[in-house]
Scaffold this motif. Structure first.
Motif, PDB file in Angstrom:
ATOM      1  N   LEU E 249       2.268  61.735  84.861  1.00 50.55           N
ATOM      2  CA  LEU E 249       3.123  60.587  84.390  1.00 50.55           C
ATOM      3  C   LEU E 249       1.953  59.456  84.253  1.00 50.55           C
ATOM      4  CD1 LEU E 249       5.946  60.405  86.871  1.00 50.55           C
ATOM      5  CD2 LEU E 249       5.959  60.666  84.593  1.00 50.55           C
ATOM      6  N   ALA E 252       0.644  59.630  80.627  1.00 48.15           N
ATOM      7  CA  ALA E 252       1.696  59.307  79.863  1.00 48.15           C
ATOM      8  C   ALA E 252       1.636  57.478  79.873  1.00 48.15           C
ATOM      9  CB  ALA E 252       3.137  59.578  80.339  1.00 48.15           C
ATOM     10  N   VAL E 253       1.543  57.057  80.921  1.00 49.89           N
ATOM     11  CA  VAL E 253       1.550  55.610  81.073  1.00 49.89           C
ATOM     12  C   VAL E 253       0.457  55.238  80.208  1.00 49.89           C
ATOM     13  CG1 VAL E 253       1.061  53.691  82.711  1.00 49.89           C
ATOM     14  CG2 VAL E 253       2.919  55.365  83.125  1.00 49.89           C
ATOM     15  N   ASP E 255      -1.345  56.527  77.661  1.00 51.53           N
ATOM     16  CA  ASP E 255      -0.544  56.608  76.294  1.00 51.53           C
ATOM     17  C   ASP E 255       0.195  55.681  75.815  1.00 51.53           C
ATOM     18  OD1 ASP E 255      -2.524  58.909  75.937  1.00 51.53           O
ATOM     19  OD2 ASP E 255      -0.904  60.389  75.857  1.00 51.53           O
TER      20      ASP E 255
END
Lengths: 329, 329, 329, 329, 329
Positions: E249, E252-253, E255
């Motif tokens: 996660l 992802a953050v 990105d």
């Protein structure tokens, strides 16, 4: 984790002749006598049990203290724990109602009995229960078969979830390719990412559970039931494969999004450059004829002004055409 | 998954002497008698079977209920399931007609018989069938050899697919290096990504199937057939290697695309800067001579105006040269 | 895959006393008699064999049909296939001439004989052949030693290739750090990426082949030869390690390239901003004194004009200094 | 790989009573007699041996030709090779002097003797040697203990290296967070990346060596020495863990760097936009009052000019305030 | 690594009848006599031991020199080392006070005794100690149970840490989606990254320790204790799963952050373009009417000036509307 469902308890006992007897919840203390009756398959299905009930389960089924602790705490990952003659299996079903879309199921299996506990009313248990109450030889004749029926229903619950994710992914991809790179799309990507991680977190250990069952680690899975557990395992592998593919596709969509943003930035900058040039050239011309030199012959020409305007127009047209050809406009 | 092909059924029986007998589809119920005939190899090849036919298969070949369920549902990943004396093998063939480019094949093998079911008319089965109907010792004399012939044909179907992907990748790479970073290229990247993921999804378990066959998990693979399954396995590993290489190359192309976009943005911004400076300097000069001071001697000079124009021109030429040398124009 | 080399055939037989006899290519049909002679080590080395020759090999060495098929098709990945008493080993040598830099080698080994087939004249075979024709006890006395000599030469061919890649990587890194982010550099990165993927594709299975040989899966590797195969294995692991390091470094260079591009964009934009401000401030001042108000006392001052110019100059100097201090110029 | 150190040779023999005898380098040919003396532990420590010496080692210790070849070529990765009764162990020590920071060590172990060869004077050997020359029971009484002492010293050499890397990483992170995104930082990232890859390349096989020793693959490791090799293995795992963490952190720093660059670009563009607007509005106003219309009442006003300037000032103040509030200035 | 806690020592001995005796720290030399007393479980719990104490432990419990060295150096990763009849277990507890949030625990277990050493006062030991001092059959009756109690408490300490990380991640995600891409957010991401890497570094080997205990590598874990260690293992796997999810996660953050920055850059550039056009068009018009041609009829019109202003206004309105419709303003 999940909204607490209403408490309910169902005690069913099926004789060797297929007849099913239901015990009222109040007679929970007679379960041990039911179990001892030979040729009887006892299924106790509990939703959101209260402390007193949990203690009764511990007494009647002689559950291990750690298993009871898990029942109280929940939040377990899928697993099989073996205590002496009995097994505790934790699985997760996909349900629409739960906040994280998952509902935990604890199943205890012993010789001739099965106890299933859930905390949301899962469609799975309902369906199996209807089958159980039916005639003989309906695929729930032994604890091994009943366990399979419950787990199979749980696994089947993931297929519509995957379909939903697939549709959301397609929609995301379309939006990205159309160049819509708004914040909502990004939030959706992060939501999908979380969802897929959550699914992976429960599905990978569920596959391991199916594999352990398949390899007959438990005496309740006999040769004739093995193909069913093989089927269960195949389904779980298929679901996991799909989750992994979606994860890869989601990553590709995120990458594509960055590329689209970068492309569109290029387009904007090209337009800015084009606008700047197109507007600055006539401004320069106007500036030139705004100079105050005494001897500027053009200023005296009768058609000086329209000519200057014409030159500006031509300059604009030329630069517009130039940038249009380069595709910058 | 795939467009439904027209339904068809072929029942072939080859005697020990190599003669091949074809049973009309209507006499499907005599298959069990064919199987019992000693020295006979029975091959039933069905395309898009209807429910009645599936039930007949179940009866005649004594298929397991789960195998029948798979036949009805399809959407299986490649696998071997073993039920008592028979095996069910699921494989995928690459076909041009199917929407996702893949066609599922279910093969059931027992002592002296093989049942193959597809849902699109696959070139593979056709080719093997022509061979089967030929003379003796043509490599399809036992169930093990027939199974190999079918699977080998399925694996061979992937090589042209890989060639096609290789060409598309080369085209993509060329376009990216030429700086074409349009939306169509991005959509193509996402399509290729999906295609490679799909291929991996079916090829990896097919390799595992080949490996299981190779290790003689099935009694139908005898010592003389092992090299053939070794060959099958080698081919699948090769195809998978290639798929992985393409995946890595595709990722590199996507990265390169981002870099190209970023380079071209730099080039645009350099040009914008150059344009701005080149146009603003003469504008400033014009502005200066547009001032209304009483005592501006240049304004009275007879050659003030052409001189001013000349200064502007020189300023433009200098700045153009400057930026050209830096490579910004 | 590779340019077809000229066809050639060499049949060598070494007696127990070390004397080497060469059979003319025309007497290819006597190979089986050579093999049967006790104490003789037969080495047949063929380059780009024609169909007739391949068939002769099949006859003389009793090769398996699948092995012959591989010989005809080529494009195999490194592997060992075992057929009864003989083994087929596929390896790759790095050669400068081949389009993809790799040359395939098929080696067949049986009791007392070895057949090696290549399609480009590889330096490796030449070197080993010179050794073979020499005296006794030169490390090619048994099939196991001869096989090692050939494979060792193949592995050694990768070291100069790796050195070349290392130099290209260093050059790339230097260019990137110097801020040269041109298209040629990107094309070079993609070429290196492909090269490393190709190398990995053949080297990883070659390591597995060496490992299989090391574990004495073949009877031709005896206790005294084991250290040599251990050495072969060590070399392959070292080469693979290096390939992986280069892959990681290449990825880092690609990342660095993006960062450099992004840094240089920042520098460009800073300069654009500085230019804009430096030029717009005097333009504004000129604009102010270009206004046509009746009562603008400065316009009447005798030194108004030089003063205005001085103010502009001061404004330019201040803003230039300001941006220079910030490092934007 | 490393700067050639000065050649040196030390021949030590310790009796059962702990007394240590040193043989002059010239009597290298008597080593085999020393070895045969019962109860004696012979340690030969050579730095940068010449060819003659290598040949003497081969003779005296009966080393395998492949081991001698490794000694001549060096550039080996850490490994254990076993030849009959003796073992060859390759390890790497971290030394400050070597160009790549690593120094190769070849250790040969047989019954009652140990030969260690290095090419740079490593602090490790020196330290162990001082211990060896001391009293009895100092932890170097058997070949197993002496080998452990050497390897343990080699592993300990990595801890200060890791500390140095940790500090460089922290410094990098600080610089990135402060927004300094210069080229030097990028070069440092690439240098650290290479360093970590190099460390991983030697440490991973060294861990495998320690593991092989731990599992008593060699007869020289007896039960009482096992805990020491366990400790060695633990240390190597710890060092490797740390290297992997640093690799992940370095990747995060590189990502952060890109983000910082992208943030600072945003800031620059915001400022450019603000500057443009702030300067263009008064320029437009000046342009308006520079128009030459006959009837522009403001131009005749006595306070027209100061009013116009005031309006410009107000426009500038408003737009500055506006952008300041948005945080664009 | 951690702030040194105050030194303390507790020597407890429980008889078979459940009575607990506490020995004053000064009588540390009597521990060996306590251990020899049959039916007694001795627990020595030390915080931040001094050198004299460590030596006493070595004497009394006959600890291995390497174990003592670990005690002195600390900085160990979780592990089990076995020396003859005793085991050394290193674990880490999450504590709020320590700089890196982790506190090392060394546990030594032998027949009838357990020695635990920490360097910060951990809530874990305190809690277990209170239980130990209580009545019989409280789950700390054997060394196996006591060890479980200590490790279980250590594992439980990670759950609040994970909750905290989850909250910080949610906050980060919200900030990123709201477009806040400031430096503080980036520093927080790097801090979380480090934290997760640190957690993984200690939790992965702790899981291996639990697994080793579970498989009864130690004689102290008997059949009845196995379920408890199974539970411990399950908890550790759960914690590790969660750490891995958080890592994904977080990536992802990061990105998403880059994407948000790129989106907001696009928005800024659109605004810049819009501003430029909106302001340059009236500037051009003003420039036109600032030209000094003799024959510019508009200049003579009585309403020329208001008309010109009106045209400018219209131009501004049109371009503002245009850009507003495109969403660029």
């Amino acid at each position: 984790m999940t909204d607490e469902a209403e408490h309910s308890l169902l005690i069913l006992a099926r004789q060797a002749d297929g007849s099913v007897e239901e015990l009222p919840a109040g007679r929970i203390d007679e379960i041990d006598q039911l179990i001892d009756r030979p040729g009887t398959l006892v299924w106790v299905s509990s939703v959101a049990p209260e402390e007193a009930e949990i203690e009764a389960f511990g007494r009647e089924f002689r559950l291990h203290p750690l298993a009871l602790e898990d029942l109280r705490k929940r939040q377990q990952r899928p697993k099989i724990d073996t205590y002496d003659q009995q097994h505790m299996i934790v699985a997760h079903e996909a349900v629409a109602d739960a906040p994280d879309g998952l509902s935990e199921i604890h199943i205890f299996v012993g010789a001739g009995w099965l106890l299933s506990v859930t905390w949301t009313p899962t469609p799975m248990c309902d369906a199996v229960r209807r089958g159980f109450a039916g005639h003989q030889n309906n695929g729930t004749d032994t604890t091994g078969e009943l366990l399979y029926a419950l787990l199979d229903a749980a696994v089947d619950s993931y297929f519509p979830v995957l379909d939903g994710i697939s549709e959301r992914l397609d929609a995301l991809e379309d939006r990205v390719l159309e160049g819509e790179a708004d914040r909502e799309g990004l939030a959706e990507i992060l939501r999908l990412k979380r969802r897929l991680l959550e699914l992976r977190r429960v599905l990978a250990p569920m596959r391991d559970v199916a594999n352990a069952l398949l390899r007959r680690d438990l005496e309740i899975v006999d040769a004739s039931t093995v193909p069913y557990y093989q089927d269960l395992y195949d389904h779980l592998v298929r679901v996991l494969d799909q989750v992994d593919i979606y994860r890869d596709l989601l990553a590709a969509v995120l990458d594509a999004r960055l590329t689209v943003a970068s492309n569109s930035l290029n387009a904007i900058m090209k337009r800015l450059t084009a606008f700047t040039v197109v507007l600055m050239v006539p401004t320069l011309i106007a500036g030139i004829y705004g100079m105050n030199f005494d001897y500027m012959p053009e200023l005296r020409w009768p058609f000086g002004y329209p000519l200057a305007l014409a030159v500006m127009l031509v300059a604009v047209l030329i630069s517009v055409t130039f940038f249009r050809r380069k595709g910058w406009f």
